[in-house]
Scaffold this active site. Structure first.
Site, PDB file in Angstrom:
ATOM      1  N   GLN A 101      -4.354 -13.135  -2.988  1.00  0.00           N
ATOM      2  CA  GLN A 101      -3.502 -14.149  -3.620  1.00  0.00           C
ATOM      3  C   GLN A 101      -2.126 -14.235  -2.938  1.00  0.00           C
ATOM      4  O   GLN A 101      -1.100 -14.436  -3.591  1.00  0.00           O
ATOM      5  CB  GLN A 101      -3.341 -13.846  -5.113  1.00  0.00           C
ATOM      6  CG  GLN A 101      -4.550 -14.230  -5.948  1.00  0.00           C
ATOM      7  CD  GLN A 101      -4.771 -15.742  -6.001  1.00  0.00           C
ATOM      8  OE1 GLN A 101      -3.852 -16.537  -5.820  1.00  0.00           O
ATOM      9  NE2 GLN A 101      -6.010 -16.143  -6.244  1.00  0.00           N
ATOM     10  N   SER A 102      -2.099 -14.104  -1.638  1.00  0.00           N
ATOM     11  CA  SER A 102      -0.839 -14.129  -0.895  1.00  0.00           C
ATOM     12  C   SER A 102      -0.130 -15.485  -0.994  1.00  0.00           C
ATOM     13  O   SER A 102      -0.695 -16.521  -0.624  1.00  0.00           O
ATOM     14  CB  SER A 102      -1.124 -13.816   0.581  1.00  0.00           C
ATOM     15  OG  SER A 102       0.023 -14.076   1.367  1.00  0.00           O
TER      16      SER A 102
END
Ligand SMILES: *Cc1c(COP(=O)(O)O)cnc(C)c1O
Length: 335
Positions: free
Chosen positions: A81-82
Site C-alpha cells: 500500500q505504498s
C-alpha cells in the site's frame, strides 16, 4: 543561504500548501488536557497529485533529474500500500514516462489490502506492478536488476529509492521548511510520521540552514527511535551538504518518538484508529492508517504528556496517504 534554485525541478504539485488552524480539535482537547498548544495543520495531503501527499515534493526534484538525464521509465519500490509508489506512478504519467513498481509483501493481509487503495490507483495511473516480492528482499538490488534488464532492451530507466528518500528528494522538504519559515505564525514545532526519513531530514536541514529555532518531532512508524535518529541524521547531514549548508545539523536536532509503532510497520493500533476518527470527526480531515494516523496519535500523546507550552504553535504536517484507508477497511470496523 539555502540554495535550492540550482536543482532541476519538474512541477507536479500545488505549492505552497495551506497552513490551517485546527480550532475545533484544539477546543475539544482543551476540555480534557491542561497544556494544549495552538494546533495547526500543514496540508501536504493536498499537493494536488493523484490524492496528494509528501512524495510530491520529493518527486519534483527527482523527476527533474530524471528528465534532465533523458529517462523514459521510472522505477521505484515500496510496501504493497505504498503512497510513494502511487505518487511516482502519477508523476511518471505527468512526465510522459513509463513506471515500473516493485511491491514488498511486508505482512499477510486481506484482499482489500492487496488490491484496493493505492494498488488500485497504481493501475489506473498506468504503472506496471512488475513483481510482488517477499518481505526482507533487498529492494534496492531488485530495482538495479530490473534497471539492467530495461537498459538491455534499449530503455533509459531512472531508479528512485524507497520513499524518494535520498538527499535530492529531501530537498523537497527543505522547500517545505522555507514555506513554514515564511508563514504568518512563528512555528515552534513540526510533528509528523517518519518512515524512510527524507521528510524529517529535509525539514531539519532546511530549518537549521535558515537558523530557524523550529523543532521537528518525528513519530516513528517502523523502527526504534535510535535506528530512526541514525537514519534521519545521516540523511539530514547529506542533504545539508547538498544545499550548501554543510555541518549545520547536529544529532540533537533529530527528535524521534517511537512509542506509536505498535506491532510494526503498517500494523494498525488502537491509538491510530482513535486519531483517524477524531481528526475526521472534528476537522473533516482524513488521515491515513500507516503514517499520519500514527503520527497524529503521537502528537496527541505528547500533548497529554505536557511536552508543549500552551503558547507554542505546533504544526502537524499532514503527509497524506488517505487513499490507503481503502486498503485498511477491516482495521476500522466497529466491534
Ligand atoms: C512516505 C510517507 C511518510 C513518511 O515520510 P518519509 O519521508 O518516508 O519519512 C509519511 N506519511 C505518508 C502518508 C507517507 O506516504
Amino acid at each position: 543561504m539555502v540554495q535550492v534554485a540550482r536543482f532541476d525541478r519538474f512541477p507536479l504539485g500545488h505549492f505552497p500548501t495551506a497552513l490551517e488552524p485546527m480550532d475545533r480539535l484544539t477546543a475539544h482537547l482543551r476540555e480534557h488536557h491542561a497544556k494544549v498548544p495552538n494546533l495547526w495543520i500543514k496540508r501536504d495531503d493536498c499537493t494536488g497529485l493523484a490524492t496528494g501527499g509528501n512524495k510530491t515534493r520529493k518527486l519534483e526534484f527527482l523527476v527533474g533529474e530524471a528528465v534532465r538525464q533523458g529517462a523514459d521509465v521510472l522505477i521505484t519500490q515500496g510496501a504493497t500500500q505504498s503512497n510513494h509508489a502511487r505518487q511516482t506512478a502519477a508523476a511518471a504519467a505527468r512526465a510522459g514516462m513509463d513506471c515500473k513498481l516493485l511491491l514488498e509483501k511486508r505482512q499477510a493481509r486481506d484482499e482489500e489490502y492487496e488490491l484496493s487503495g493505492n494498488v488500485l490507483l497504481d493501475d489506473l495511473l498506468g504503472a506496471e506492478i512488475v513483481e510482488r516480492v517477499p518481505a526482507g528482499t533487498d529492494m534496492q538490488q531488485a530495482m538495479e536488476l530490473l534497471a539492467d534488464d530495461l537498459r538491455a532492451n534499449g530503455k533509459r530507466p531512472y531508479v528512485i529509492p524507497g520513499g524518494g528518500s535520498n538527499p535530492l528528494g529531501a530537498v523537497g522538504y527543505v522547500v517545505c521548511a522555507q514555506e513554514l519559515e515564511s508563514a504568518s505564525i512563528a512555528v515552534d514545532w513540526v510533528v509528523h510520521g517518519t518512515g524512510s526519513s527524507g521528510t524529517q531530514a529535509g525539514l531539519v536541514a532546511g530549518f537549521r540552514a535558515m537558523r530557524s529555532p523550529a523543532q521537528v518531532l518525528g513519530i516513528s512508524v517502523r523502527q526504534s527511535a535510535e535506528a530512526q535518529i541514525d537514519a534521519v541524521f545521516g540523511l539530514a547531514e547529506r542533504t545539508a551538504a547538498l544545499i550548501g549548508a554543510d555541518g549545520v545539523v547536529a544529532r540533537e536536532d533529530v527528535l524521534v518518538d517511537d512509542r506509536w509503532v505498535g506491532a510494526g510497520y503498517g500494523m494498525p493500533t488502537a491509538a491510530m484508529v482513535e486519531a483517524v476518527r477524531l481528526v475526521a470527526s472534528t476537522e473533516g480531515v482524513l488521515l491515513d492508517p500507516v503514517y499520519s494516523g500514527k503520527g497524529f496519535a503521537g502528537l496527541l500523546g505528547n500533548i497529554a504528556d505536557g511536552r508543549f507550552a500552551v503558547s507554542d504553535n505546533v504544526v502537524f504536517l499532514h503527509t497524506g496517504g488517505s487513499a490507503g484507508l481503502f486498503g485498511y477497511r477491516s482495521a476500522f470496523e466497529r466491534s
